[in-house]
Design an enzyme around this catalytic site. Structure first.
Site, PDB file in Angstrom:
ATOM      1  N   CYS A   1       0.851  -1.134  -0.054  1.00  0.00           N
ATOM      2  CA  CYS A   1      -0.092   0.057  -0.079  1.00  0.00           C
ATOM      3  C   CYS A   1       0.987   1.168   0.130  1.00  0.00           C
ATOM      4  CB  CYS A   1      -0.859   0.024   1.066  1.00  0.00           C
ATOM      5  SG  CYS A   1      -1.862   1.296   1.531  1.00  0.00           S
TER       6      CYS A   1
ATOM      7  N   CYS B   1      -0.581   4.015   2.035  1.00  0.00           N
ATOM      8  CA  CYS B   1      -0.131   3.863   3.730  1.00  0.00           C
ATOM      9  C   CYS B   1       1.369   3.912   4.027  1.00  0.00           C
ATOM     10  CB  CYS B   1      -0.493   2.208   4.098  1.00  0.00           C
ATOM     11  SG  CYS B   1      -2.048   1.623   3.618  1.00  0.00           S
ATOM     12  N   ASP B   2       2.317   3.555   3.217  1.00  0.00           N
ATOM     13  CA  ASP B   2       3.560   3.280   3.650  1.00  0.00           C
ATOM     14  C   ASP B   2       4.564   4.316   2.768  1.00  0.00           C
ATOM     15  OD1 ASP B   2       2.804   1.691   5.387  1.00  0.00           O
ATOM     16  OD2 ASP B   2       3.197  -0.360   4.225  1.00  0.00           O
TER      17      ASP B   2
HETATM   18  C1  LIG Z   1       0.223  -4.410   5.534  1.00  0.00           C
HETATM   19  C2  LIG Z   1      -1.064  -3.479   5.556  1.00  0.00           C
HETATM   20  C3  LIG Z   1      -0.696  -2.211   6.126  1.00  0.00           C
HETATM   21  C4  LIG Z   1      -1.882  -1.167   6.120  1.00  0.00           C
HETATM   22  N1  LIG Z   1      -1.688  -0.087   6.466  1.00  0.00           N
HETATM   23  C5  LIG Z   1      -2.462   1.022   6.359  1.00  0.00           C
HETATM   24  C6  LIG Z   1      -2.189   2.494   6.938  1.00  0.00           C
HETATM   25  O1  LIG Z   1      -1.111   2.803   7.110  1.00  0.00           O
HETATM   26  N2  LIG Z   1      -3.286   3.128   6.924  1.00  0.00           N
HETATM   27  C7  LIG Z   1      -4.593   2.806   6.604  1.00  0.00           C
HETATM   28  O2  LIG Z   1      -5.534   3.605   6.614  1.00  0.00           O
HETATM   29  N3  LIG Z   1      -4.641   1.510   6.164  1.00  0.00           N
HETATM   30  C8  LIG Z   1      -3.953   0.623   5.969  1.00  0.00           C
HETATM   31  N4  LIG Z   1      -4.134  -0.677   5.447  1.00  0.00           N
HETATM   32  C9  LIG Z   1      -5.376  -0.934   5.093  1.00  0.00           C
HETATM   33  C10 LIG Z   1      -6.384  -1.057   6.112  1.00  0.00           C
HETATM   34  O3  LIG Z   1      -5.869  -2.049   7.044  1.00  0.00           O
HETATM   35  C11 LIG Z   1      -7.676  -1.528   5.405  1.00  0.00           C
HETATM   36  O4  LIG Z   1      -8.217  -0.623   4.614  1.00  0.00           O
HETATM   37  C12 LIG Z   1      -8.725  -1.759   6.530  1.00  0.00           C
HETATM   38  O5  LIG Z   1      -8.417  -2.679   7.419  1.00  0.00           O
HETATM   39  C13 LIG Z   1     -10.029  -2.247   6.074  1.00  0.00           C
HETATM   40  O6  LIG Z   1     -10.889  -2.437   7.112  1.00  0.00           O
HETATM   41  P1  LIG Z   1     -12.344  -3.440   6.904  1.00  0.00           P
HETATM   42  O7  LIG Z   1     -12.952  -3.538   8.327  1.00  0.00           O
HETATM   43  O8  LIG Z   1     -12.915  -3.194   5.828  1.00  0.00           O
HETATM   44  O9  LIG Z   1     -11.750  -4.982   6.463  1.00  0.00           O
HETATM   45  P2  LIG Z   1     -10.467  -5.866   7.367  1.00  0.00           P
HETATM   46  O10 LIG Z   1      -9.485  -5.434   8.109  1.00  0.00           O
HETATM   47  O11 LIG Z   1     -10.023  -6.697   6.270  1.00  0.00           O
HETATM   48  O12 LIG Z   1     -11.427  -6.901   8.496  1.00  0.00           O
HETATM   49  C14 LIG Z   1     -12.117  -7.812   7.936  1.00  0.00           C
HETATM   50  C15 LIG Z   1     -12.635  -8.583   9.210  1.00  0.00           C
HETATM   51  O13 LIG Z   1     -13.367  -9.635   8.709  1.00  0.00           O
HETATM   52  C16 LIG Z   1     -12.983 -11.117   9.007  1.00  0.00           C
HETATM   53  N5  LIG Z   1     -13.656 -12.064   8.237  1.00  0.00           N
HETATM   54  C17 LIG Z   1     -13.668 -12.389   7.186  1.00  0.00           C
HETATM   55  N6  LIG Z   1     -14.280 -13.314   6.420  1.00  0.00           N
HETATM   56  C18 LIG Z   1     -14.839 -13.653   7.679  1.00  0.00           C
HETATM   57  C19 LIG Z   1     -15.858 -14.747   7.770  1.00  0.00           C
HETATM   58  N7  LIG Z   1     -16.201 -15.513   6.861  1.00  0.00           N
HETATM   59  N8  LIG Z   1     -16.376 -14.977   9.076  1.00  0.00           N
HETATM   60  C20 LIG Z   1     -16.228 -14.109  10.010  1.00  0.00           C
HETATM   61  N9  LIG Z   1     -15.257 -13.092  10.097  1.00  0.00           N
HETATM   62  C21 LIG Z   1     -14.856 -12.794   8.718  1.00  0.00           C
HETATM   63  C22 LIG Z   1     -11.497 -10.981   9.054  1.00  0.00           C
HETATM   64  O14 LIG Z   1     -10.876 -12.035   9.837  1.00  0.00           O
HETATM   65  C23 LIG Z   1     -11.067  -9.621   9.398  1.00  0.00           C
HETATM   66  O15 LIG Z   1     -10.938  -9.498  10.851  1.00  0.00           O
HETATM   67  C24 LIG Z   1      -3.147  -1.440   5.427  1.00  0.00           C
HETATM   68  C25 LIG Z   1      -3.236  -2.952   5.277  1.00  0.00           C
HETATM   69  C26 LIG Z   1      -2.237  -3.866   5.048  1.00  0.00           C
HETATM   70  C27 LIG Z   1      -2.537  -5.471   4.892  1.00  0.00           C
END
Ligand SMILES: Cc1cc2nc3c(=O)[nH]c(=O)nc-3n(C[C@H](O)[C@H](O)[C@H](O)COP(=O)(O)OP(=O)(O)OC[C@H]3O[C@@H](n4cnc5c(N)ncnc54)[C@H](O)[C@@H]3O)c2cc1C
Length: 301
Positions: A134, A137-138
């Site tokens: 990303c 992000c970084d």
């Molecule tokens: C390495 C990395 C670094 C990042 N750095 C940044 C940053 O610096 N700043 C920033 O703003 N964003 C950053 N991001 C992006 C950010 O993490 C995501 O945009 C954000 O987490 C999205 O949130 P979400 O709740 O939509 O999904 P997610 O964070 O993906 O959460 C989804 C959840 O659903 C659960 N889930 C999935 N399927 C199922 C199922 N069948 N049953 C039950 N539970 C389930 C998963 O286990 C997970 O916990 C980064 C991402 C990564 C991978």
């Protein structure tokens, strides 16, 4: 029957839970990986979330969850395997891998997305130590440094342009000789003096000691770099979403920021939704909007 089931406890799901419980909804959050709150737990440092600069992603996520726990949100640690809708009153039925069944008037689906990996040696070893997925992000951690971007689509080219404004030099590594991005973006990339195109090339291994210091390409060429951004696309976690919910070609659930989908009572929030920017701040915002839309729906159920 519950008012609301939220699937996923990343930033989107937790934000939805806080807005939902404050709207007096009887809700349950179902999460498969209770250790770590979604993708952000993988980040070593998050510098772009308002008011909490410099936190590691795991601690940030735990703070989010503690907020929800303190407000009385109930969690179930389980993997959702099937979602269906009752034919009569149209409430939703959620089955989990442990055999449990929970039912609710509405669903907020917030199961996120996962970044595609290259699958080469060094990629996992140097995750968050020079390997990133990303640029937004970084990228700022690589100011004045040399980076590489891997990929040939719009995201890869946008990342290369974003990094070219920060970094001394950016290598854009693509396995073909033509890009799959908009022509205007390709032209902008070609016009940047500090972007070097490395075409018809594939990464063989990411190298380093404590952190990444170079990348070796198939054929033997080695590029000295401080960081490498893999822009090979992301995959929405939407396999269990029922057919009545419209998805785009890539599998993202189609909705605007209200989270309203093609199926009444099924809402979507966070990275799994069609949107331009997948970040914590947009996931949290989605959670708030979607819980508000869901509360209105439940009121009239
Ligand atoms: C390495 C990395 C670094 C990042 N750095 C940044 C940053 O610096 N700043 C920033 O703003 N964003 C950053 N991001 C992006 C950010 O993490 C995501 O945009 C954000 O987490 C999205 O949130 P979400 O709740 O939509 O999904 P997610 O964070 O993906 O959460 C989804 C959840 O659903 C659960 N889930 C999935 N399927 C199922 C199922 N069948 N049953 C039950 N539970 C389930 C998963 O286990 C997970 O916990 C980064 C991402 C990564 C991978």
């Amino acid at each position: 029957m519950l008012d609301l089931i939220i699937i996923g406890s990343g930033p989107a799901g937790l934000s939805a839970a806080i807005y939902g419980i404050r709207a007096n909804l009887n809700l349950l959050v179902i999460e498969k990986d209770y250790e770590g709150t979604g993708q952000i737990a993988l980040s070593s440092k998050v510098d772009n979330y308002l008011g909490l600069p410099g936190l590691d992603g795991y601690s940030m996520g735990e703070q989010f969850r503690q907020h929800a726990v303190d407000f009385g949100v109930n969690f179930l640690e389980a993997t959702v395997t099937e979602i269906s809708q009752d034919a009569n009153d149209k409430h939703w039925i959620v089955k989990t891998a442990d055999g449990a069944v929970n039912e609710a008037k509405a669903i907020i689906y917030a199961a996120g997305a996962v970044h595609r990996h290259l699958g080469v040696p060094g990629e996992n070893e140097f995750a968050a130590k020079g390997v990133s997925y990303c640029a937004t992000c970084d990228g700022a951690f690589y100011r004045g440094k040399v980076t590489a971007v891997v990929g040939g689509g719009d995201t890869a080219l946008d990342d290369a342009l974003y990094l070219s404004a920060l970094c001394e030099k950016v290598y854009l590594i693509h396995r073909r000789d033509a890009f799959r991005a908009a022509e205007i973006t390709v032209d902008r990339v070609r016009s940047k003096e500090n972007i070097e195109l490395v075409l018809n090339s594939q990464v063989e291994e990411i190298l380093g000691s404590d952190r990444v210091n170079s990348v070796r390409l198939v054929g033997g060429r080695v590029l000295d770099i401080d960081g490498i951004f893999v822009a090979a696309g992301s995959v929405p976690v939407s396999r269990v979403v029922p057919e009545c919910v419209e998805k785009n070609e890539a599998g993202y659930i189609v909705a605007d920021e209200t989270g309203v989908t093609s199926a009444p009572g099924f809402f979507v929030a966070g990275d799994v939704r069609t949107k331009a920017l997948r970040q914590v701040v947009t996931a949290v915002s989605d959670g708030a909007n979607t819980a508000t839309a869901a509360a209105h729906y439940i009121e009239n159920f």
